[in-house]
Design a protein around this motif. Sequence first.
Motif, PDB file in Angstrom:
ATOM      1  N   THR A 210      -0.523 123.211 -85.758  1.00  0.00           N
ATOM      2  CA  THR A 210      -0.064 124.007 -86.902  1.00  0.00           C
ATOM      3  C   THR A 210       0.048 123.074 -88.115  1.00  0.00           C
ATOM      4  O   THR A 210       1.061 123.082 -88.806  1.00  0.00           O
ATOM      5  N   ASP A 211      -0.994 122.294 -88.337  1.00  0.00           N
ATOM      6  CA  ASP A 211      -0.964 121.293 -89.420  1.00  0.00           C
ATOM      7  C   ASP A 211      -0.640 121.912 -90.774  1.00  0.00           C
ATOM      8  O   ASP A 211       0.228 121.424 -91.499  1.00  0.00           O
ATOM      9  N   LEU A 212      -1.387 122.971 -91.119  1.00  0.00           N
ATOM     10  CA  LEU A 212      -1.239 123.514 -92.471  1.00  0.00           C
ATOM     11  C   LEU A 212       0.161 124.065 -92.687  1.00  0.00           C
ATOM     12  O   LEU A 212       0.826 123.737 -93.676  1.00  0.00           O
ATOM     13  N   THR A 213       0.626 124.883 -91.758  1.00  0.00           N
ATOM     14  CA  THR A 213       1.942 125.498 -91.970  1.00  0.00           C
ATOM     15  C   THR A 213       3.081 124.493 -91.771  1.00  0.00           C
ATOM     16  O   THR A 213       4.117 124.622 -92.420  1.00  0.00           O
ATOM     17  N   GLY A 215       2.944 121.527 -92.899  1.00  0.00           N
ATOM     18  CA  GLY A 215       2.988 120.925 -94.233  1.00  0.00           C
ATOM     19  C   GLY A 215       3.559 121.863 -95.276  1.00  0.00           C
ATOM     20  O   GLY A 215       4.354 121.461 -96.126  1.00  0.00           O
ATOM     21  N   LEU A 216       3.164 123.140 -95.223  1.00  0.00           N
ATOM     22  CA  LEU A 216       3.680 124.108 -96.203  1.00  0.00           C
ATOM     23  C   LEU A 216       5.196 124.217 -96.073  1.00  0.00           C
ATOM     24  O   LEU A 216       5.926 124.278 -97.070  1.00  0.00           O
ATOM     25  N   VAL A 219       6.844 120.901 -97.478  1.00  0.00           N
ATOM     26  CA  VAL A 219       6.787 120.846 -98.938  1.00  0.00           C
ATOM     27  C   VAL A 219       7.816 121.801 -99.553  1.00  0.00           C
ATOM     28  O   VAL A 219       8.488 121.460-100.531  1.00  0.00           O
ATOM     29  N   THR A 220       7.932 122.988 -98.993  1.00  0.00           N
ATOM     30  CA  THR A 220       8.880 123.964 -99.536  1.00  0.00           C
ATOM     31  C   THR A 220      10.312 123.445 -99.382  1.00  0.00           C
ATOM     32  O   THR A 220      11.129 123.527-100.310  1.00  0.00           O
ATOM     33  N   THR A 223      10.898 120.589-101.849  1.00  0.00           N
ATOM     34  CA  THR A 223      11.021 121.083-103.224  1.00  0.00           C
ATOM     35  C   THR A 223      12.417 121.669-103.449  1.00  0.00           C
ATOM     36  O   THR A 223      13.052 121.431-104.485  1.00  0.00           O
ATOM     37  N   PHE A 246      10.436 129.985-107.193  1.00  0.00           N
ATOM     38  CA  PHE A 246       9.097 130.064-106.601  1.00  0.00           C
ATOM     39  C   PHE A 246       9.175 129.687-105.113  1.00  0.00           C
ATOM     40  O   PHE A 246       8.590 130.355-104.244  1.00  0.00           O
ATOM     41  N   SER A 247       9.937 128.640-104.812  1.00  0.00           N
ATOM     42  CA  SER A 247      10.060 128.216-103.404  1.00  0.00           C
ATOM     43  C   SER A 247      10.698 129.298-102.545  1.00  0.00           C
ATOM     44  O   SER A 247      10.326 129.476-101.381  1.00  0.00           O
ATOM     45  N   VAL A 250       7.966 131.739-101.600  1.00  0.00           N
ATOM     46  CA  VAL A 250       7.053 131.150-100.611  1.00  0.00           C
ATOM     47  C   VAL A 250       7.762 130.993 -99.252  1.00  0.00           C
ATOM     48  O   VAL A 250       7.151 131.165 -98.194  1.00  0.00           O
ATOM     49  N   LEU A 255       3.899 133.615 -95.357  1.00  0.00           N
ATOM     50  CA  LEU A 255       2.827 132.613 -95.254  1.00  0.00           C
ATOM     51  C   LEU A 255       3.180 131.415 -94.382  1.00  0.00           C
ATOM     52  O   LEU A 255       2.409 131.050 -93.482  1.00  0.00           O
ATOM     53  N   MET A 258       2.938 131.705 -90.497  1.00  0.00           N
ATOM     54  CA  MET A 258       1.774 132.307 -89.828  1.00  0.00           C
ATOM     55  C   MET A 258       1.263 131.416 -88.689  1.00  0.00           C
ATOM     56  O   MET A 258       1.144 130.204 -88.837  1.00  0.00           O
TER      57      MET A 258
ATOM     58  N   PHE B   4       3.293 132.671-114.662  1.00  0.00           N
ATOM     59  CA  PHE B   4       2.126 133.027-113.856  1.00  0.00           C
ATOM     60  C   PHE B   4       2.231 134.425-113.269  1.00  0.00           C
ATOM     61  O   PHE B   4       3.307 135.037-113.275  1.00  0.00           O
ATOM     62  N   ASP B 211       6.366 120.730-108.811  1.00  0.00           N
ATOM     63  CA  ASP B 211       6.648 120.125-107.504  1.00  0.00           C
ATOM     64  C   ASP B 211       6.054 120.930-106.357  1.00  0.00           C
ATOM     65  O   ASP B 211       5.390 120.383-105.479  1.00  0.00           O
ATOM     66  N   LEU B 212       6.353 122.237-106.340  1.00  0.00           N
ATOM     67  CA  LEU B 212       5.961 123.038-105.183  1.00  0.00           C
ATOM     68  C   LEU B 212       4.440 123.088-105.052  1.00  0.00           C
ATOM     69  O   LEU B 212       3.892 122.833-103.974  1.00  0.00           O
ATOM     70  N   GLY B 215       2.744 119.886-104.021  1.00  0.00           N
ATOM     71  CA  GLY B 215       2.854 119.683-102.573  1.00  0.00           C
ATOM     72  C   GLY B 215       1.935 120.609-101.787  1.00  0.00           C
ATOM     73  O   GLY B 215       1.303 120.195-100.815  1.00  0.00           O
ATOM     74  N   LEU B 216       1.851 121.882-102.217  1.00  0.00           N
ATOM     75  CA  LEU B 216       0.965 122.826-101.514  1.00  0.00           C
ATOM     76  C   LEU B 216      -0.483 122.342-101.594  1.00  0.00           C
ATOM     77  O   LEU B 216      -1.231 122.410-100.612  1.00  0.00           O
ATOM     78  N   VAL B 219      -0.904 119.177 -99.257  1.00  0.00           N
ATOM     79  CA  VAL B 219      -0.913 119.554 -97.838  1.00  0.00           C
ATOM     80  C   VAL B 219      -2.236 120.204 -97.450  1.00  0.00           C
ATOM     81  O   VAL B 219      -2.793 119.921 -96.385  1.00  0.00           O
ATOM     82  N   THR B 223      -4.797 118.636 -94.753  1.00  0.00           N
ATOM     83  CA  THR B 223      -5.167 119.407 -93.559  1.00  0.00           C
ATOM     84  C   THR B 223      -6.684 119.500 -93.430  1.00  0.00           C
ATOM     85  O   THR B 223      -7.238 119.338 -92.335  1.00  0.00           O
ATOM     86  N   GLU B 243      -7.529 125.426 -88.515  1.00  0.00           N
ATOM     87  CA  GLU B 243      -6.924 124.784 -89.690  1.00  0.00           C
ATOM     88  C   GLU B 243      -7.864 124.860 -90.897  1.00  0.00           C
ATOM     89  O   GLU B 243      -7.431 125.103 -92.021  1.00  0.00           O
ATOM     90  N   PHE B 246      -8.006 128.669 -92.199  1.00  0.00           N
ATOM     91  CA  PHE B 246      -6.750 129.055 -92.860  1.00  0.00           C
ATOM     92  C   PHE B 246      -6.613 128.283 -94.190  1.00  0.00           C
ATOM     93  O   PHE B 246      -6.265 128.858 -95.229  1.00  0.00           O
ATOM     94  N   SER B 247      -6.933 126.996 -94.154  1.00  0.00           N
ATOM     95  CA  SER B 247      -6.824 126.184 -95.380  1.00  0.00           C
ATOM     96  C   SER B 247      -7.763 126.690 -96.465  1.00  0.00           C
ATOM     97  O   SER B 247      -7.428 126.663 -97.656  1.00  0.00           O
TER      98      SER B 247
END
Lengths: 392, 392
Positions: A210-213, A215-216, A219-220, A223, A246-247, A250, A255, A258, B4, B211-212, B215-216, B219, B223, B243, B246-247
């Motif tokens: 689950t590398d991507l999540t 990291g997500l 990071v959250t 932050t 924003f955090s 997220v 997301l 997942m 945004f 920041d957020l 980091g996103l 990451v 990945t 990965e 999804f990335s």
Amino acid sequence: MQNFDLYTPARILFGKGEEKRIGELLKPHASKVLLHYGSGSIKKSGLYDTVTASLKESGISFAELGGVKPNPRLSLVHEGIALCKKENVDLILAVGGGSTIDSAKAIAMGVYYDGDIWEVYEQGKPVEKALPVATVLTIPAAGSESSGDSVITNEEKQLKFGYGSPLIRPLLSVMDPELFFTLPKNQLANGVADMMSHVFERYFTNTTHTDLTDGLCEVTLKTLMKNAPIALDDPQNYDAWAELGFSGTVAHNGLVGMGREQDWACHGMEHELSAIYDVAHGAGLAVLTPGWMQYVYKDNINMFVQFAVNVMGVEGSYRDPDAIVQEGIARLRTFFKRMGLPGTLAELGIGEDRLEEMAKKATGAAFGEESPLGGFKKLYWQDVLAIYKLVK
Amino acid sequence: MQNFDLYTPARILFGKGEEKRIGELLKPHASKVLLHYGSGSIKKSGLYDTVTASLKESGISFAELGGVKPNPRLSLVHEGIALCKKENVDLILAVGGGSTIDSAKAIAMGVYYDGDIWEVYEQGKPVEKALPVATVLTIPAAGSESSGDSVITNEEKQLKFGYGSPLIRPLLSVMDPELFFTLPKNQLANGVADMMSHVFERYFTNTTHTDLTDGLCEVTLKTLMKNAPIALDDPQNYDAWAELGFSGTVAHNGLVGMGREQDWACHGMEHELSAIYDVAHGAGLAVLTPGWMQYVYKDNINMFVQFAVNVMGVEGSYRDPDAIVQEGIARLRTFFKRMGLPGTLAELGIGEDRLEEMAKKATGAAFGEESPLGGFKKLYWQDVLAIYKLVK
């Protein structure tokens, strides 16, 4: 990674002054809205005037219902449902924090539900239809501005239950960090604990690859932890509030969880505190989370080493993973303390007399059908009681 | 952070076997679809049979149009529009990679557009309505499965233009990593370069207090760079492909660029290479990106120090930021080489004779109205030419 279904339809209009556009944004979707809000602080701040002026300018009429309290009450939801039916409302606009939005979602479902909407929360009965909900967020915390979840308190029964459905994901949410400038410090702190918990509940998992999540989530969390003390010390710091807001979205739009088995034990344990003692959800989570970590970490210590290193910045001898984890948990407690959050149930005014009752309610054991909490480690009522006692 | 508007409505059904559900997923939205695909590799792999069986089982009829090529052609788009009108199609199902999906989006708009759909791409004319598009993704690369963008090549004019609109964000996309197992290695490599570029175009910015999303972006890049070599060496590695897939969606659904001024110069420069020489988009980006970095980094060296340290893992003396950045760029070149990607225009078979022509087309100078590329650093045609020459 597990199979997943990612659905994040809520449009987020983010930034200074966006609330002035609410009429224009809602115009394609509604001609009459229910304006739903809380204590009336939006009248003092001028937000009420801004929002109603924008609605009028776009030719949108509205009924209104204020009075939402933290841990939003079923009784007001009933009132809102009746009002929407009477006034033929076609969209609910929640102006407030998570409680107001959760209340709006309950009303949105209740308008079409044949029966008492509480059945949906208590028994998980399916909902087929709901009015659309839009929000102007005033507190970054619950993530309800983009989530498909709602938590309602039945004040008569002292029960607090959540319900989730894609039908109640908001259509759109306005998030202007300037609206957060006047929040009391304890609401900031509670909100941060809640947002962090939304990530924690998804982050701590036994699912691998689950590398991507991973990291997500990390990071959250970082932050939030970087910017919360900045906003605490400098309440008009736009950039810090922007990162927090924003955090928060997220953290809870789905997301970052997942493809992972999720946990949610801390939320389950905390709902009992709020239902009986009416404590702030975030404050309850700040007390319970480090205790939960202490109780469960040995079941998958590597997950907690990763937390300590990647989130809490612990370095040192990886030959002593317990020490790494302990330092990570200690730093989390220090962070919560820095934010002015409580560290024990006693600080929340909760004694020991009803711990067993709450533990049995949390797992359903009190109702004869125990369903253990937690995806990371299954917690039966005895485990929940042990965690309550760890943080008493 | 800038204001945004985040809108990511495309539902992602992710994981093993999800394509078998396509009929059930589309049933509430369509009774007749256009099945749009590429070279016919989906017939060899059995995916065509799986998808059509699922459609039939759900009682959805379909017309079909294959033959989409990389850098999808306007002529086939015209054919698709005529077919949809004739067959009264109410949804377009793209089964393929970015080219097929982009072609589907062009057809979806063209069905309702009064005039030649190429006007929309070339002149940016607004579109009011489009058929819904759904996808079954077979190549993780373009991010088109969740984005609101489409890029089409006018083969007669040797022009390649993109168009963006919320109307062409897919309704839903199925992503099963097992469908990626049979991709040729060069398609994996090109895809990874494209996905990384989608992040780079958003990451490199002069906007502060991000920041957020910093980091996103970091990451997502890490990945991709961790998992791409794994899938290259072990094409049946489900977790690595998961990965990457999804990335690729997170890289291009909009989220990681929110609140930041974005760049997009490399995409603009690359479109000229593809339009004239029909090179793979990702391969062109792999050549151009390190050259672009070399050319622009001194305009905001701290942004590139952060890239080198946080993404490429460079450590050392921060008293020599140039050395940090150079090492970061060198590591990126090494990574692309490891993936088998080209490092020069010559390796793409592109000589020096048309560089000036492409530079002038990229910025619009060739058409009498120069509009410099790039949000990080404005690039006029002379700058673009200098970058082409840096990587010749």
